[in-house]
Design a protein around this motif. Sequence first.
Motif, PDB file in Angstrom:
ATOM      1  N   ALA A  58       0.834  -1.211   0.000  1.00 24.97           N
ATOM      2  CA  ALA A  58       0.000   0.000   0.000  1.00 24.97           C
ATOM      3  C   ALA A  58       0.865   1.256   0.000  1.00 24.97           C
ATOM      4  CB  ALA A  58      -0.936  -0.007   1.208  1.00 24.97           C
ATOM      5  N   LEU A  59       1.952   1.236   0.739  1.00 22.68           N
ATOM      6  CA  LEU A  59       2.869   2.373   0.739  1.00 22.68           C
ATOM      7  C   LEU A  59       3.522   2.536  -0.628  1.00 22.68           C
ATOM      8  CD1 LEU A  59       4.651   1.974   4.195  1.00 22.68           C
ATOM      9  CD2 LEU A  59       2.958   3.689   3.552  1.00 22.68           C
ATOM     10  N   GLN A  60       3.892   1.429  -1.237  1.00 23.60           N
ATOM     11  CA  GLN A  60       4.520   1.484  -2.550  1.00 23.60           C
ATOM     12  C   GLN A  60       3.544   2.015  -3.599  1.00 23.60           C
ATOM     13  OE1 GLN A  60       6.008  -2.298  -3.829  1.00 23.60           O
ATOM     14  NE2 GLN A  60       7.499  -1.364  -5.205  1.00 23.60           N
ATOM     15  N   ASP A  61       2.265   1.673  -3.483  1.00 23.99           N
ATOM     16  CA  ASP A  61       1.254   2.199  -4.397  1.00 23.99           C
ATOM     17  C   ASP A  61       1.112   3.714  -4.273  1.00 23.99           C
ATOM     18  OD1 ASP A  61       0.818  -0.334  -5.319  1.00 23.99           O
ATOM     19  OD2 ASP A  61      -0.994  -0.672  -4.110  1.00 23.99           O
ATOM     20  N   LYS A  62       1.341   4.235  -3.060  1.00 24.30           N
ATOM     21  CA  LYS A  62       1.270   5.683  -2.836  1.00 24.30           C
ATOM     22  C   LYS A  62       2.580   6.384  -3.192  1.00 24.30           C
ATOM     23  CE  LYS A  62      -2.197   6.244   0.640  1.00 24.30           C
ATOM     24  NZ  LYS A  62      -2.590   7.489   1.203  1.00 24.30           N
ATOM     25  N   GLY A  63       3.590   5.627  -3.562  1.00 27.42           N
ATOM     26  CA  GLY A  63       4.883   6.211  -3.906  1.00 27.42           C
ATOM     27  C   GLY A  63       5.748   6.492  -2.695  1.00 27.42           C
ATOM     28  N   ILE A  64       5.501   5.799  -1.596  1.00 32.01           N
ATOM     29  CA  ILE A  64       6.250   5.989  -0.348  1.00 32.01           C
ATOM     30  C   ILE A  64       7.147   4.774  -0.131  1.00 32.01           C
ATOM     31  CG2 ILE A  64       6.056   6.294   2.142  1.00 32.01           C
ATOM     32  CD1 ILE A  64       3.269   7.487   1.652  1.00 32.01           C
ATOM     33  N   ARG A  65       8.413   5.026   0.158  1.00 27.04           N
ATOM     34  CA  ARG A  65       9.327   3.933   0.457  1.00 27.04           C
ATOM     35  C   ARG A  65       9.290   3.651   1.954  1.00 27.04           C
ATOM     36  NH1 ARG A  65      14.596   5.914  -2.597  1.00 27.04           N
ATOM     37  NH2 ARG A  65      13.718   7.919  -2.057  1.00 27.04           N
ATOM     38  N   ALA A  66       9.222   2.381   2.302  1.00 26.46           N
ATOM     39  CA  ALA A  66       9.106   1.975   3.704  1.00 26.46           C
ATOM     40  C   ALA A  66      10.471   1.691   4.300  1.00 26.46           C
ATOM     41  CB  ALA A  66       8.226   0.744   3.824  1.00 26.46           C
ATOM     42  N   CYS A  67      10.703   2.216   5.481  1.00 23.20           N
ATOM     43  CA  CYS A  67      11.893   1.900   6.266  1.00 23.20           C
ATOM     44  C   CYS A  67      11.395   1.268   7.559  1.00 23.20           C
ATOM     45  CB  CYS A  67      12.710   3.164   6.532  1.00 23.20           C
ATOM     46  SG  CYS A  67      14.243   2.826   7.394  1.00 23.20           S
ATOM     47  N   ILE A  68      11.009   0.002   7.438  1.00 21.46           N
ATOM     48  CA  ILE A  68      10.433  -0.737   8.558  1.00 21.46           C
ATOM     49  C   ILE A  68      11.227  -2.031   8.699  1.00 21.46           C
ATOM     50  CG2 ILE A  68       8.366  -1.841   9.478  1.00 21.46           C
ATOM     51  CD1 ILE A  68       6.730  -0.036   7.580  1.00 21.46           C
ATOM     52  N   PRO A  69      11.837  -2.284   9.846  1.00 23.55           N
ATOM     53  CA  PRO A  69      12.550  -3.551  10.009  1.00 23.55           C
ATOM     54  C   PRO A  69      11.561  -4.712  10.057  1.00 23.55           C
ATOM     55  CG  PRO A  69      12.579  -2.323  12.055  1.00 23.55           C
ATOM     56  CD  PRO A  69      11.953  -1.447  11.025  1.00 23.55           C
ATOM     57  N   GLY A  70      12.007  -5.876   9.628  1.00 23.20           N
ATOM     58  CA  GLY A  70      11.142  -7.046   9.622  1.00 23.20           C
ATOM     59  C   GLY A  70      10.931  -7.593  11.024  1.00 23.20           C
ATOM     60  N   ARG A  71       9.794  -8.248  11.203  1.00 22.67           N
ATOM     61  CA  ARG A  71       9.549  -8.911  12.483  1.00 22.67           C
ATOM     62  C   ARG A  71      10.529 -10.065  12.654  1.00 22.67           C
ATOM     63  NH1 ARG A  71       4.156  -8.612  15.010  1.00 22.67           N
ATOM     64  NH2 ARG A  71       3.127  -6.844  14.080  1.00 22.67           N
TER      65      ARG A  71
END
Length: 129
Positions: A58-71
Amino acid sequence: MNTKLHAICDSNGRPISFFVSAGQVSDYIGARALLSSLPDVDWLLGDRGYDADWFREALQDKGIRACIPGRKQRKTTVKYDKRRYKRRNRIEIMFGRLKDWRRVATRYDRCPKAFFSAIALAATVIYWL
């Protein structure tokens, strides 16, 4: 009653948007609620609790890059920018500034609407200081 506060802040640590959920509810509920109110940004710095494939898409569809570490229980590792992730302390500082307001920190209000109103009042003052 336990509550969990989900928040979006700008790069200066000023609050933009909030969502209050029950304490035992997953972070995915807050992510889904705040997804539509995300501003037009390049990066989203998020906690491990927001690590989900649907959220990243969903973030990628909005053109936002995610900086979230994996669980930790994720089978495939997710790459993220560790240097950029260190800037996530700004939202922690914003939560600390919210907790400077005793009414928010100790949760005097039993009603979630009254508690959210106190958060909104504190956030308004914090935004302009």
